[in-house]
Design an enzyme around this catalytic site. Sequence first.
Site, PDB file in Angstrom:
ATOM      1  N   CYS A 118      -1.610   8.747   4.509  1.00 49.07           N
ATOM      2  CA  CYS A 118      -1.670   8.410   3.083  1.00 49.07           C
ATOM      3  C   CYS A 118      -3.011   8.833   2.504  1.00 49.07           C
ATOM      4  CB  CYS A 118      -1.469   6.917   2.901  1.00 49.07           C
ATOM      5  SG  CYS A 118      -2.520   6.003   4.006  1.00 49.07           S
ATOM      6  N   GLU A 120       0.882  -1.174   0.000  1.00 45.22           N
ATOM      7  CA  GLU A 120       0.000   0.000   0.000  1.00 45.22           C
ATOM      8  C   GLU A 120       0.911   1.212   0.000  1.00 45.22           C
ATOM      9  OE1 GLU A 120      -3.078  -0.213  -0.637  1.00 45.22           O
ATOM     10  OE2 GLU A 120      -3.188  -2.383  -0.376  1.00 45.22           O
TER      11      GLU A 120
HETATM   12  P1  NAD Z   1       9.150   5.255   2.763  1.00 50.66           P
HETATM   13  O1  NAD Z   1       8.834   4.584   1.473  1.00 50.66           O
HETATM   14  O2  NAD Z   1      10.196   6.290   2.785  1.00 50.66           O
HETATM   15  O3  NAD Z   1       9.584   4.153   3.833  1.00 50.66           O
HETATM   16  C1  NAD Z   1       8.771   3.035   4.106  1.00 50.66           C
HETATM   17  C2  NAD Z   1       9.657   1.931   4.633  1.00 50.66           C
HETATM   18  O4  NAD Z   1      10.452   1.428   3.558  1.00 50.66           O
HETATM   19  C3  NAD Z   1      10.619   2.364   5.728  1.00 50.66           C
HETATM   20  O5  NAD Z   1      10.719   1.363   6.706  1.00 50.66           O
HETATM   21  C4  NAD Z   1      11.915   2.507   4.958  1.00 50.66           C
HETATM   22  O6  NAD Z   1      13.054   2.400   5.770  1.00 50.66           O
HETATM   23  C5  NAD Z   1      11.797   1.340   4.004  1.00 50.66           C
HETATM   24  N1  NAD Z   1      12.694   1.363   2.843  1.00 50.66           N
HETATM   25  C6  NAD Z   1      13.181   2.423   2.185  1.00 50.66           C
HETATM   26  N2  NAD Z   1      13.979   2.002   1.171  1.00 50.66           N
HETATM   27  C7  NAD Z   1      13.976   0.641   1.201  1.00 50.66           C
HETATM   28  C8  NAD Z   1      14.594  -0.377   0.411  1.00 50.66           C
HETATM   29  N3  NAD Z   1      15.377  -0.076  -0.621  1.00 50.66           N
HETATM   30  N4  NAD Z   1      14.356  -1.663   0.734  1.00 50.66           N
HETATM   31  C9  NAD Z   1      13.552  -1.979   1.776  1.00 50.66           C
HETATM   32  N5  NAD Z   1      12.949  -1.062   2.560  1.00 50.66           N
HETATM   33  C10 NAD Z   1      13.150   0.239   2.258  1.00 50.66           C
HETATM   34  O7  NAD Z   1       7.749   5.810   3.337  1.00 50.66           O
HETATM   35  P2  NAD Z   1       7.482   6.651   4.648  1.00 50.66           P
HETATM   36  O8  NAD Z   1       8.040   8.045   4.456  1.00 50.66           O
HETATM   37  O9  NAD Z   1       7.861   5.911   5.874  1.00 50.66           O
HETATM   38  O10 NAD Z   1       5.890   6.727   4.628  1.00 50.66           O
HETATM   39  C11 NAD Z   1       5.203   7.645   3.845  1.00 50.66           C
HETATM   40  C12 NAD Z   1       4.666   7.003   2.596  1.00 50.66           C
HETATM   41  O11 NAD Z   1       3.865   5.874   2.951  1.00 50.66           O
HETATM   42  C13 NAD Z   1       3.743   7.928   1.825  1.00 50.66           C
HETATM   43  O12 NAD Z   1       4.003   7.800   0.460  1.00 50.66           O
HETATM   44  C14 NAD Z   1       2.354   7.403   2.174  1.00 50.66           C
HETATM   45  O13 NAD Z   1       1.371   7.703   1.215  1.00 50.66           O
HETATM   46  C15 NAD Z   1       2.610   5.944   2.296  1.00 50.66           C
HETATM   47  N6  NAD Z   1       1.595   5.280   3.110  1.00 50.66           N
HETATM   48  C16 NAD Z   1       0.646   4.571   2.461  1.00 50.66           C
HETATM   49  C17 NAD Z   1      -0.358   3.944   3.175  1.00 50.66           C
HETATM   50  C18 NAD Z   1      -1.432   3.147   2.486  1.00 50.66           C
HETATM   51  O14 NAD Z   1      -2.143   2.404   3.148  1.00 50.66           O
HETATM   52  N7  NAD Z   1      -1.569   3.284   1.168  1.00 50.66           N
HETATM   53  C19 NAD Z   1      -0.372   4.042   4.570  1.00 50.66           C
HETATM   54  C20 NAD Z   1       0.643   4.767   5.197  1.00 50.66           C
HETATM   55  C21 NAD Z   1       1.620   5.383   4.453  1.00 50.66           C
END
Ligand code: NAD
Length: 541
Positions: free
Chosen positions: A327, A293
Amino acid sequence: MPNGVVQIPPPINEPNLTYGPGTPERSELQNRLQGMLAEQIEIPLIIGGEEVRTGRTATAVCPHDHGHVLATYHQAGAEEVERAVAASQAAWHEWSEMDWEARSAILLKAADLLAGPWRQTLNAATMLNQSKSCFQAEIDAAAEMVDFWRFNPYFMSQLIATQPESSPGIWNYAEYRALEGFVFAVSPFNFTSIAGNLPTAPALMGNTVLWKPASTAVLSGYYTMRLLEEAGMPPGVINFLPGSGRQVGDPVIANRKLAGVHFTGSTAVFQGMWRTIGENIASYGSYPRIVGETGGKDFIFAHPSADPAALTTAMVRGAFEYQGQKCSATSRVYVPKSIWSQMGSTLRDQVHSIAVGSPLDFKNFMAAVIDESSFDKTMGYIQQAKDSSAMEIYAGGDGDKSKGYFVQPTVVLSEDPRSTLMCEEIFAPVLTVHVYEDSAIEEAVELCDTASPYGLTGAVFAQDRKAIVQLAAKLRHAAGNFYINDKPSGAVVGQQPFGGSRASGTNDKAGSAANLLRWTSQRSIKETFVPPTEYRYPHMS
Ligand code: NAD
């Protein structure tokens, strides 16, 4: 649990406590906040139930007071990932074959621990490390996480009761097996409950998990892990691996035992992980289930029959609660000129009245954005609006990162319906409004449907029933969670299963049977009671 068809108690959503003056929850929370502020804890990795310290440390701070260190946490790398995979596989046999009722009991107990003695620990950690107001913490870290842990066992019981037909002399049944290998759960910073659900939903279905929390939400992640241990989660079932995305993610995704990814976060990170899995596809033991998501550019579309007061409240709450870092936060609004003339100035007055500051002051509606890079990115978007002749700052527009990462709630008017601020996810308290001519409603709806690549949440405001029906049909694929006369955020587990399509994700609906189905691999079993003993068929006589 032998000799009984056990029923999971039908779940009821956890009520939200109010934290009003004089309530017991308010003083309990304030005590817990003071306790956490007075200490600086050390957070280890937890692998196979053991604490692991790598010496490669980073700090967890308060976004609203970035000089205040709450904890030092150790970060995982390739070596710890290898150890965690081994621990997950050592736990797999017993866990994947444990009765489903026993696995359920662990989550049901975790829910009761969280609703009771752990409630203010999780709320306080979420307020301090993720900068949520007390009510935003309560609806997330307490209520929603409790709901995930009570509803998912119930949904699992319904799911596994789904069995095939049998015919005379034959008994058919389905067995819901765990995936072979481990699931990689990767959580975002913005919801403690999502972070708790990502590892526990696959675990409930019998899988073992490597969980990487977001680096800006390690404190609540750590307490969640400790709570699950107290609830009886066995060692190795969930392995807690804080660390940088790539340092943890790359070795995990390269591992041949990877059986699934349960991700919530940004679209770019998810697409990168999917791409790498695709490149590695021949090396895995099975095809990894990929559930993600991701981002959104969530809209409100107002019709000329909209109620201006209801629309204004939805815009303020939808865009600015938790600083727009949901989100599902409202980030683009299409308003007809006739309605804008009735509510635009009220919106501006309300936005100017929003109190921004530390979540420790319960009077504040908004606190800080999560970190410096989010602050800088947001101020960059605001600067674009200031520099553009097609955009105007209607309210707010300032920020200050000297003590905490504070961005004033900002409303931008965009004459250009395809400006970057109307199309790109900002994930901050910036609301962009496009005012359309009432006579051009068809084009405005088309823009709403096509201007952004996302399809997460959206709302329509209208009192004319025919208009509601038409808008719902035209915007059918624009949002996985669609709201009529309500803000497009605030989904409740069991009531509005959450997820979006298009670039927003695989839409597997967190907290539903549809999501749990992704974490199981069915075995169809046919038993013939009196098997034939003659190979020839009648037509051969
Ligand atoms: P992010 O993508 O920066 O990080 C999410 C996670 O991914 C973190 O734990 C991060 O360390 C990890 N990550 C980053 N690079 C990685 C890699 N190469 N391999 C594995 N893991 C990696 O997101 P964020 O800033 O924590 O959250 C905000 C984002 O999340 C926004 O885009 C928001 O819309 C989305 N979000 C979506 C929902 C939904 O249900 N659709 C819910 C909450 C947040």
